[in-house]
Design an enzyme around this catalytic site. Structure first.
Site, PDB file in Angstrom:
ATOM      1  N   LYS A 161       0.819  -1.224   0.000  1.00  0.00           N
ATOM      2  CA  LYS A 161       0.000   0.000   0.000  1.00  0.00           C
ATOM      3  C   LYS A 161       0.852   1.273   0.000  1.00  0.00           C
ATOM      4  CE  LYS A 161      -4.169  -1.735   2.282  1.00  0.00           C
ATOM      5  NZ  LYS A 161      -5.151  -1.526   3.357  1.00  0.00           N
ATOM      6  N   ASP A 200      -9.993   2.809   1.914  1.00  0.00           N
ATOM      7  CA  ASP A 200     -10.140   2.376   3.314  1.00  0.00           C
ATOM      8  C   ASP A 200     -10.767   3.502   4.135  1.00  0.00           C
ATOM      9  OD1 ASP A 200      -9.087  -0.187   2.994  1.00  0.00           O
ATOM     10  OD2 ASP A 200      -7.039   0.436   3.457  1.00  0.00           O
TER      11      ASP A 200
HETATM   12  P1  NAP Z   1      -0.180  -2.249  10.545  1.00  0.00           P
HETATM   13  O1  NAP Z   1       0.107  -1.114   9.650  1.00  0.00           O
HETATM   14  O2  NAP Z   1       0.790  -3.370  10.679  1.00  0.00           O
HETATM   15  O3  NAP Z   1      -0.464  -1.638  12.025  1.00  0.00           O
HETATM   16  C1  NAP Z   1      -0.667  -2.494  13.105  1.00  0.00           C
HETATM   17  C2  NAP Z   1      -1.087  -1.693  14.328  1.00  0.00           C
HETATM   18  O4  NAP Z   1      -1.451  -2.627  15.365  1.00  0.00           O
HETATM   19  C3  NAP Z   1      -0.001  -0.805  14.909  1.00  0.00           C
HETATM   20  O5  NAP Z   1      -0.592   0.368  15.428  1.00  0.00           O
HETATM   21  C4  NAP Z   1       0.578  -1.672  16.028  1.00  0.00           C
HETATM   22  O6  NAP Z   1       1.170  -0.936  17.078  1.00  0.00           O
HETATM   23  C5  NAP Z   1      -0.676  -2.345  16.542  1.00  0.00           C
HETATM   24  N1  NAP Z   1      -0.412  -3.586  17.244  1.00  0.00           N
HETATM   25  C6  NAP Z   1       0.003  -4.755  16.695  1.00  0.00           C
HETATM   26  N2  NAP Z   1       0.119  -5.698  17.663  1.00  0.00           N
HETATM   27  C7  NAP Z   1      -0.228  -5.093  18.833  1.00  0.00           C
HETATM   28  C8  NAP Z   1      -0.307  -5.543  20.186  1.00  0.00           C
HETATM   29  N3  NAP Z   1      -0.016  -6.808  20.524  1.00  0.00           N
HETATM   30  N4  NAP Z   1      -0.734  -4.659  21.132  1.00  0.00           N
HETATM   31  C9  NAP Z   1      -1.049  -3.377  20.795  1.00  0.00           C
HETATM   32  N5  NAP Z   1      -0.979  -2.887  19.520  1.00  0.00           N
HETATM   33  C10 NAP Z   1      -0.571  -3.749  18.562  1.00  0.00           C
HETATM   34  O7  NAP Z   1      -1.565  -2.957  10.168  1.00  0.00           O
HETATM   35  P2  NAP Z   1      -2.824  -2.302   9.398  1.00  0.00           P
HETATM   36  O8  NAP Z   1      -2.690  -2.507   7.954  1.00  0.00           O
HETATM   37  O9  NAP Z   1      -3.028  -0.928   9.922  1.00  0.00           O
HETATM   38  O10 NAP Z   1      -4.011  -3.264   9.890  1.00  0.00           O
HETATM   39  C11 NAP Z   1      -4.493  -3.224  11.232  1.00  0.00           C
HETATM   40  C12 NAP Z   1      -5.751  -4.101  11.326  1.00  0.00           C
HETATM   41  O11 NAP Z   1      -6.775  -3.505  10.527  1.00  0.00           O
HETATM   42  C13 NAP Z   1      -5.563  -5.527  10.800  1.00  0.00           C
HETATM   43  O12 NAP Z   1      -6.274  -6.407  11.641  1.00  0.00           O
HETATM   44  C14 NAP Z   1      -6.201  -5.485   9.427  1.00  0.00           C
HETATM   45  O13 NAP Z   1      -6.729  -6.746   9.029  1.00  0.00           O
HETATM   46  C15 NAP Z   1      -7.331  -4.501   9.679  1.00  0.00           C
HETATM   47  N6  NAP Z   1      -7.791  -3.837   8.441  1.00  0.00           N
HETATM   48  C16 NAP Z   1      -9.104  -3.980   8.130  1.00  0.00           C
HETATM   49  C17 NAP Z   1      -9.611  -3.371   7.005  1.00  0.00           C
HETATM   50  C18 NAP Z   1     -11.065  -3.542   6.685  1.00  0.00           C
HETATM   51  O14 NAP Z   1     -11.467  -3.210   5.559  1.00  0.00           O
HETATM   52  N7  NAP Z   1     -11.891  -4.013   7.613  1.00  0.00           N
HETATM   53  C19 NAP Z   1      -8.771  -2.585   6.169  1.00  0.00           C
HETATM   54  C20 NAP Z   1      -7.425  -2.453   6.530  1.00  0.00           C
HETATM   55  C21 NAP Z   1      -6.948  -3.088   7.673  1.00  0.00           C
HETATM   56  P3  NAP Z   1       2.728  -0.485  16.993  1.00  0.00           P
HETATM   57  O15 NAP Z   1       2.765   0.748  16.152  1.00  0.00           O
HETATM   58  O16 NAP Z   1       3.081  -0.251  18.411  1.00  0.00           O
HETATM   59  O17 NAP Z   1       3.486  -1.651  16.386  1.00  0.00           O
END
Ligand code: NAP
Length: 265
Positions: free
Chosen positions: A63, A99
């Site tokens: 992305k 998104d």
């Molecule tokens: P990302 O860029 O990898 O960001 C992950 C986030 O989660 C970061 O803020 C990270 O914190 C936090 N995190 C991970 N493990 C954690 C833990 N054990 N405790 C506390 N915080 C934690 O991922 P992303 O692309 O933003 O996706 C995040 C979620 O959104 C995923 O589950 C994804 O499937 C979902 N999503 C859904 C849609 C939809 O259409 N429904 C669209 C996009 C994403 P740090 O910064 O501290 O590492």
């Protein structure tokens, strides 16, 4: 026949192909939606353009990389990530971030007003960036809480009026908040919540971006507190709806896409 698709890695379990193909079927659009797992975003975008692909969705891990290979619109440029590419013109492909539209329309679908309200975003990754800009653009004041505070701060620096904190501030932040978005991966295929149950209350509308499972622990506990709950399948649906409408210029068959999506989850 037009070809659309999704590039990411992995994309084997993606729900986008059945969701988009249901829309083509419903509206008699002569198109297919296929998945690609390339090694390199730029090479894949150039190859898709050469082959006449009409549109691409983009997911992890491409992305952010995709941004450099398209002409981003204002929202995608501010978010710093592209999840939808439009190749319809012969010129440079355009990049969009649906998104954010997924977040906005999920709240709208549940009759949750955002203008003038306070919204807490948990997380500071890609989904959180999209949510923070969607909420801010809708008129909400945004409070960001993330495990790594420096990442929350760099997101807050980009979003007008936003603040940044660690997860330990959640109870204080939520006390007078109207909306909450979980944009961390906490709760994905596990029974954990990023928000202590005691911080939730009945005046909140809670959107969980996690959609596997559809009913996360956060949403279950929010419902027990009397909050409005919005599961991640709504966000997934509406980002797809927005991409379909951008590519085809037609109103998406939202209910058919939703039914297909929910049957597969
Ligand atoms: P990302 O860029 O990898 O960001 C992950 C986030 O989660 C970061 O803020 C990270 O914190 C936090 N995190 C991970 N493990 C954690 C833990 N054990 N405790 C506390 N915080 C934690 O991922 P992303 O692309 O933003 O996706 C995040 C979620 O959104 C995923 O589950 C994804 O499937 C979902 N999503 C859904 C849609 C939809 O259409 N429904 C669209 C996009 C994403 P740090 O910064 O501290 O590492």
């Amino acid at each position: 026949m037009d070809v659309y698709g999704l590039m990411g890695n992995p994309v084997g379990h993606s729900l986008s192909p059945p969701m988009h193909e249901a829309a083509y079927d419903e509206l008699d659009v002569d198109a297919r939606y296929v998945t690609f797992e390339p090694d390199d975003a730029g090479a894949a975008i150039e190859a898709a353009r050469t082959l006449g692909v009409r549109g691409l969705n983009v997911t992890i891990p491409f992305k952010e990389d995709a941004l450099a290979h398209v002409e981003p619109d204002d929202l995608a440029a501010r978010i710093g990530a592209v999840n939808t590419i439009d190749f319809r013109d012969d010129a440079t492909p355009t990049g969009h971030n649906t998104d954010a539209e997924g977040v906005r329309r999920s709240f709208e679908r549940h009759d949750v007003a955002l203008d003038g309200r306070t919204a807490v975003v948990v997380g500071a990754g890609g989904a959180a960036r999209a949510a923070a800009f969607a909420l801010s653009d809708a008129g909400a004041t945004v409070r960001i809480a993330n495990r790594t505070v420096s990442r929350a701060q760099s997101l807050a620096d980009d979003v007008p009026g936003a603040t940044a904190d660690g997860l330990d501030a959640l109870a204080d932040l939520l006390a007078d908040a109207d909306a909450l978005v979980n944009a961390t991966s906490v709760g994905m295929e596990e029974d954990r919540s990023p928000v202590p149950k005691g911080a939730l209350h009945g005046d909140l509308a809670v959107l969980d971006a996690v959609y596997r499972p559809v009913e996360t622990r956060l949403l279950r506990e929010a419902a027990e507190c009397g909050a409005t709950t919005i599961d991640g399948a709504w966000m997934l649906l509406y980002q797809g709806v927005a991409a379909f409408e951008l590519w085809t210029g037609r109103s998406a068959p939202v209910e058919r896409m939703n039914a297909v999506l929910r049957r597969r989850l």
